[in-house]
Design a protein around this motif. Structure first.
Motif, PDB file in Angstrom:
ATOM      1  N   ALA A   1       0.850  -1.193   0.000  1.00 47.76           N
ATOM      2  CA  ALA A   1       0.000   0.000   0.000  1.00 47.76           C
ATOM      3  C   ALA A   1       0.879   1.234   0.000  1.00 47.76           C
ATOM      4  N   HIS A   2       0.674   2.086  -0.969  1.00 47.85           N
ATOM      5  CA  HIS A   2       1.492   3.285  -1.138  1.00 47.85           C
ATOM      6  C   HIS A   2       0.852   4.488  -0.475  1.00 47.85           C
ATOM      7  N   GLU A   3       1.678   5.316   0.159  1.00 49.71           N
ATOM      8  CA  GLU A   3       1.263   6.609   0.704  1.00 49.71           C
ATOM      9  C   GLU A   3       0.345   6.502   1.907  1.00 49.71           C
ATOM     10  N   LEU A   4       0.935   6.282   3.063  1.00 54.36           N
ATOM     11  CA  LEU A   4       0.224   6.320   4.339  1.00 54.36           C
ATOM     12  C   LEU A   4       0.524   7.634   5.037  1.00 54.36           C
ATOM     13  N   ASN A   5      -0.439   8.137   5.802  1.00 56.38           N
ATOM     14  CA  ASN A   5      -0.133   9.326   6.590  1.00 56.38           C
ATOM     15  C   ASN A   5       0.477   8.896   7.924  1.00 56.38           C
ATOM     16  N   PRO A   6       1.188   9.795   8.606  1.00 55.32           N
ATOM     17  CA  PRO A   6       1.897   9.419   9.829  1.00 55.32           C
ATOM     18  C   PRO A   6       1.012   8.827  10.918  1.00 55.32           C
ATOM     19  N   ALA A   7      -0.209   9.344  11.048  1.00 53.18           N
ATOM     20  CA  ALA A   7      -1.096   8.830  12.094  1.00 53.18           C
ATOM     21  C   ALA A   7      -1.469   7.375  11.828  1.00 53.18           C
ATOM     22  N   THR A   8      -1.753   7.042  10.581  1.00 54.59           N
ATOM     23  CA  THR A   8      -2.071   5.657  10.227  1.00 54.59           C
ATOM     24  C   THR A   8      -0.884   4.751  10.497  1.00 54.59           C
ATOM     25  N   ALA A   9       0.292   5.207  10.098  1.00 51.63           N
ATOM     26  CA  ALA A   9       1.494   4.393  10.314  1.00 51.63           C
ATOM     27  C   ALA A   9       1.708   4.122  11.793  1.00 51.63           C
ATOM     28  N   ARG A  10       1.545   5.136  12.627  1.00 47.11           N
ATOM     29  CA  ARG A  10       1.725   4.956  14.080  1.00 47.11           C
ATOM     30  C   ARG A  10       0.727   3.961  14.640  1.00 47.11           C
ATOM     31  N   ALA A  11      -0.498   4.010  14.125  1.00 47.53           N
ATOM     32  CA  ALA A  11      -1.551   3.142  14.657  1.00 47.53           C
ATOM     33  C   ALA A  11      -1.280   1.674  14.383  1.00 47.53           C
ATOM     34  N   HIS A  12      -0.612   1.379  13.275  1.00 47.18           N
ATOM     35  CA  HIS A  12      -0.428  -0.021  12.866  1.00 47.18           C
ATOM     36  C   HIS A  12       0.989  -0.547  13.059  1.00 47.18           C
ATOM     37  N   GLU A  13       1.937   0.370  13.264  1.00 49.48           N
ATOM     38  CA  GLU A  13       3.331  -0.051  13.370  1.00 49.48           C
ATOM     39  C   GLU A  13       3.544  -0.926  14.600  1.00 49.48           C
ATOM     40  N   GLY A  14       4.244  -2.046  14.410  1.00 51.80           N
ATOM     41  CA  GLY A  14       4.571  -2.922  15.523  1.00 51.80           C
ATOM     42  C   GLY A  14       3.450  -3.834  15.972  1.00 51.80           C
ATOM     43  N   GLN A  15       2.327  -3.811  15.258  1.00 52.47           N
ATOM     44  CA  GLN A  15       1.190  -4.651  15.648  1.00 52.47           C
ATOM     45  C   GLN A  15       1.231  -6.031  15.003  1.00 52.47           C
ATOM     46  N   GLY A  16       2.133  -6.229  14.035  1.00 51.99           N
ATOM     47  CA  GLY A  16       2.292  -7.547  13.425  1.00 51.99           C
ATOM     48  C   GLY A  16       1.440  -7.794  12.201  1.00 51.99           C
ATOM     49  N   LYS A  17       0.476  -6.912  11.933  1.00 49.23           N
ATOM     50  CA  LYS A  17      -0.418  -7.136  10.794  1.00 49.23           C
ATOM     51  C   LYS A  17       0.157  -6.601   9.486  1.00 49.23           C
ATOM     52  N   ILE A  18       0.904  -5.508   9.568  1.00 50.06           N
ATOM     53  CA  ILE A  18       1.543  -4.941   8.389  1.00 50.06           C
ATOM     54  C   ILE A  18       2.948  -4.476   8.765  1.00 50.06           C
ATOM     55  N   THR A  19       3.786  -4.308   7.759  1.00 51.20           N
ATOM     56  CA  THR A  19       5.125  -3.767   7.954  1.00 51.20           C
ATOM     57  C   THR A  19       5.160  -2.356   7.395  1.00 51.20           C
ATOM     58  N   VAL A  20       5.575  -1.400   8.224  1.00 50.49           N
ATOM     59  CA  VAL A  20       5.650   0.002   7.817  1.00 50.49           C
ATOM     60  C   VAL A  20       7.082   0.331   7.414  1.00 50.49           C
ATOM     61  N   VAL A  21       7.235   0.959   6.258  1.00 52.18           N
ATOM     62  CA  VAL A  21       8.554   1.360   5.754  1.00 52.18           C
ATOM     63  C   VAL A  21       8.557   2.875   5.594  1.00 52.18           C
ATOM     64  N   ARG A  22       9.506   3.525   6.265  1.00 47.63           N
ATOM     65  CA  ARG A  22       9.623   4.980   6.207  1.00 47.63           C
ATOM     66  C   ARG A  22      10.822   5.343   5.337  1.00 47.63           C
ATOM     67  N   LEU A  23      10.575   6.083   4.293  1.00 42.18           N
ATOM     68  CA  LEU A  23      11.627   6.491   3.373  1.00 42.18           C
ATOM     69  C   LEU A  23      12.086   7.891   3.751  1.00 42.18           C
ATOM     70  N   ARG A  24      13.245   7.979   4.359  1.00 41.43           N
ATOM     71  CA  ARG A  24      13.736   9.232   4.924  1.00 41.43           C
ATOM     72  C   ARG A  24      14.087  10.252   3.829  1.00 41.43           C
ATOM     73  N   ASN A  25      14.002  11.522   4.222  1.00 43.93           N
ATOM     74  CA  ASN A  25      14.403  12.632   3.343  1.00 43.93           C
ATOM     75  C   ASN A  25      13.680  12.622   1.998  1.00 43.93           C
ATOM     76  N   SER A  26      12.423  12.201   2.016  1.00 44.47           N
ATOM     77  CA  SER A  26      11.689  12.083   0.759  1.00 44.47           C
ATOM     78  C   SER A  26      10.941  13.346   0.355  1.00 44.47           C
ATOM     79  N   ALA A  27      10.841  14.328   1.225  1.00 46.99           N
ATOM     80  CA  ALA A  27      10.166  15.572   0.849  1.00 46.99           C
ATOM     81  C   ALA A  27      10.692  16.721   1.687  1.00 46.99           C
ATOM     82  N   MET A  28      11.271  17.705   1.037  1.00 48.82           N
ATOM     83  CA  MET A  28      11.693  18.916   1.731  1.00 48.82           C
ATOM     84  C   MET A  28      10.467  19.751   2.098  1.00 48.82           C
ATOM     85  N   GLN A  29      10.425  20.265   3.314  1.00 49.50           N
ATOM     86  CA  GLN A  29       9.300  21.072   3.794  1.00 49.50           C
ATOM     87  C   GLN A  29       9.819  22.443   4.198  1.00 49.50           C
TER      88      GLN A  29
END
Length: 528
Positions: free
Chosen positions: A265-293
């Motif tokens: 699944a492409h493009e998760l928002n941070p809140a969704t990632a936090r909710a599911h990370e470490g729960q064992g159902k999905i693997t979250v991958v964070r691609l660092r430095n992907s957007a300058m703000q």
């Protein structure tokens, strides 16, 4: 299973993305896969997961472009377009994790002494129909992209090439004649959308490329099915099949992943990632430095035509508060320079921190006490509205009144190029050279800060006339020190780009920013 069935169950359209290449087009590129052929330093989940396993179909959910979608790789603009193009086609080069160009269809490149002519030697590679990739295919592809009757994104990147004077030396050698010296010409070979197509390609309803997967079927706005190219020059994919399916909303993509309808699944928002990370159902991958703000200040208009006001605004920003508050902590702080982690980035400059006392003093010196400014923003990217609100509160502590004006999201990027004085800004990764040439020269097409200085233009030309990498690095450091001190980009952070996979998916690169070779390396993924 009908290959389009999932797409029909998850209908819709989403054009959310971020800016890459120029500051005027909402675009698409991020997420990462790859082990073999990966950029230096890239790691992957498969490192601890055993030997890659062949077989199976991976289903990847992306936001789509509706019924008018095309597989023409030169027309790509969204994330899903770019991922599909990468599966079917190749470029001459692509960007490594540090945004330096790496050879792909080009086995090597060599400039002349003046740096205004480059010879490209092609590797042995074949299109899906068995024809070899030749110099004529390369010239055809670049001339098609450069056709002024078209509006292909890579046109700007190819501008330095004199395509009329360029030629095929032989079947495997292209000689590109340039309009001026260009030491970093290989960046052009890796440009977004600069894919090589067969020399007779003019329709793409059943595309023939040289990529790791070959075409099976396509339903615009719904799905694309491709299959393993066993003869791929960079090694056959582990997967037998890859299916791109369209799911417009983030909730639909995550629901499909949790429900076993897709494995990526492409493009998760941070809140969704936090909710599911470490729960064992999905693997979250964070691609660092992907957007300058950050924010842009127009350096030719009051109050930002006084560099002391710009310096004060640099010191007003509490970068950690902006990252935590607008990106939910999914990122890292910036230092008012583009390209963190990239080749030539001036990492040695001291990290700027909030200093309200000094900011007030600078504003006094500039005669700008009690300053009132309008901050233009729009809901065009994650965190824009939130960051504007946070900065407004920070500025108030320095005696500056910020009026946040929310504009039209459909015209925002065009509007801020010419209108206003202060605006929210975002950019995907690109080489620092591209950022400078596209945004910071007098004639740059997307110069949102209106930074126009003849001596700065001359320094860029000096860099591009310099063969030695170390000498170029020293010149880039000089350039960035000036921008850090008095430029118009207030770059407060670099956002993560977040994707998620089923636990059985292996080979996903963790250190591949958006727009790099190991983004969308579905040919290096496998199912455990």
């Amino acid at each position: 299973m009908n290959h389009s069935s999932l797409g029909s169950r998850l209908p819709g359209l989403a054009r959310r993305g971020f800016i890459i290449g120029t500051g005027a087009t909402a675009l698409a590129l991020a997420a990462g896969c790859g082990t073999g052929g990966s950029a230096p330093g890239a790691k992957d989940d498969g490192a601890a997961g055993g030997t890659p396993k062949r077989g199976g179909r991976l289903r990847a959910a992306f936001a789509g472009g509706g019924a008018n979608e095309t597989l023409d790789p030169h027309s790509a603009s969204l994330f899903v377009d770019a991922a599909r193009a990468k599966a079917l086609f190749d470029k001459l080069a692509d960007f490594g994790a540090d945004l330096s160009p790496l050879p792909r269809l080009a086995a090597r490149w060599e400039p002349n002494a003046a740096l205004d002519s480059w010879r490209i030697t092609l590797r042995k590679a074949a299109f899906h129909d068995g024809r070899p990739v030749t110099a004529e295919d390369v010239l055809y592809s670049y001339r098609r992209i450069a056709d002024p009757k078209q509006a292909f994104r890579a046109q700007a990147a190819l501008e330095p090439i004199d395509l009329g004077a360029s030629r095929a030396v032989n079947a495997s050698t292209v000689e590109f004649k340039l309009k001026r010296p260009y030491a970093e010409f290989p960046n052009t070979l890796a440009a977004f959308g600069a894919y090589i197509v067969p020399k007779d390609a003019d329709t793409f309803d059943r595309p023939v490329g040289s990529g790791p997967f070959s075409f099976v079927s396509f339903k615009p706005g719904s799905s694309l099915l491709v299959k393993r190219n066993a003869a791929y020059w960079d090694g056959a994919p582990h997967l037998d099949e890859l299916e791109f399916v369209v799911a417009s909303e983030e909730s639909a993509r995550v629901g499909a992943l949790l429900g076993g309808q897709v494995e990526y699944a492409h493009e998760l928002n941070p809140a969704t990632a936090r909710a599911h990370e470490g729960q064992g159902k999905i693997t979250v991958v964070r691609l660092r430095n992907s957007a300058m703000q950050g924010f842009v200040m127009k350096t030719d208009r009051p109050p930002f035509d006084d560099k002391r006001v710009r310096q004060a605004f640099f010191l007003i920003a509490d970068r950690k508060e902006l990252v935590d508050g607008s990106l939910s902590g999914a990122g890292e702080i910036g230092n008012d320079l583009f390209g963190k982690g990239s080749q030539y980035y001036a990492a040695g400059l001291p990290q700027r921190t909030q200093d309200l006392k000094r900011a007030r003093a600078l504003l006094r010196e500039a005669g700008a006490e009690g300053l009132k400014v309008t901050l233009d923003t729009a809901p065009v990217a994650t965190g824009f509205i939130e960051a504007a609100g946070i900065f407004k509160e920070q500025a108030a502590k320095a005696g500056v009144t910020v009026d946040v004006k929310v504009g039209n999201k459909d015209t925002y990027w065009k509007d801020i190029l010419t209108s206003g004085t202060f605006a929210s800004y975002r950019s995907g990764p690109m080489p620092i050279e591209s950022h400078v040439s596209q945004r910071l020269l007098t004639g740059s097409p997307t110069n949102a800060t209106h930074w126009r200085h003849k001596d700065f233009d001359e320094l860029y030309q000096q860099i591009q006339s310099t063969r030695d990498d170390k000498q170029r690095a020293a010149l880039y450091d000089r350039m960035q020190r000036r921008l850090h001190n008095e430029g118009g980009f207030l770059i407060w952070g670099f956002a993560d780009w977040i994707v998620a996979t089923a636990p059985k998916v292996r080979g996903v690169a963790k250190e591949a920013p958006a727009n790099t070779l190991d983004w969308a390396r579905f040919d290096k993924i496998w199912l455990a």
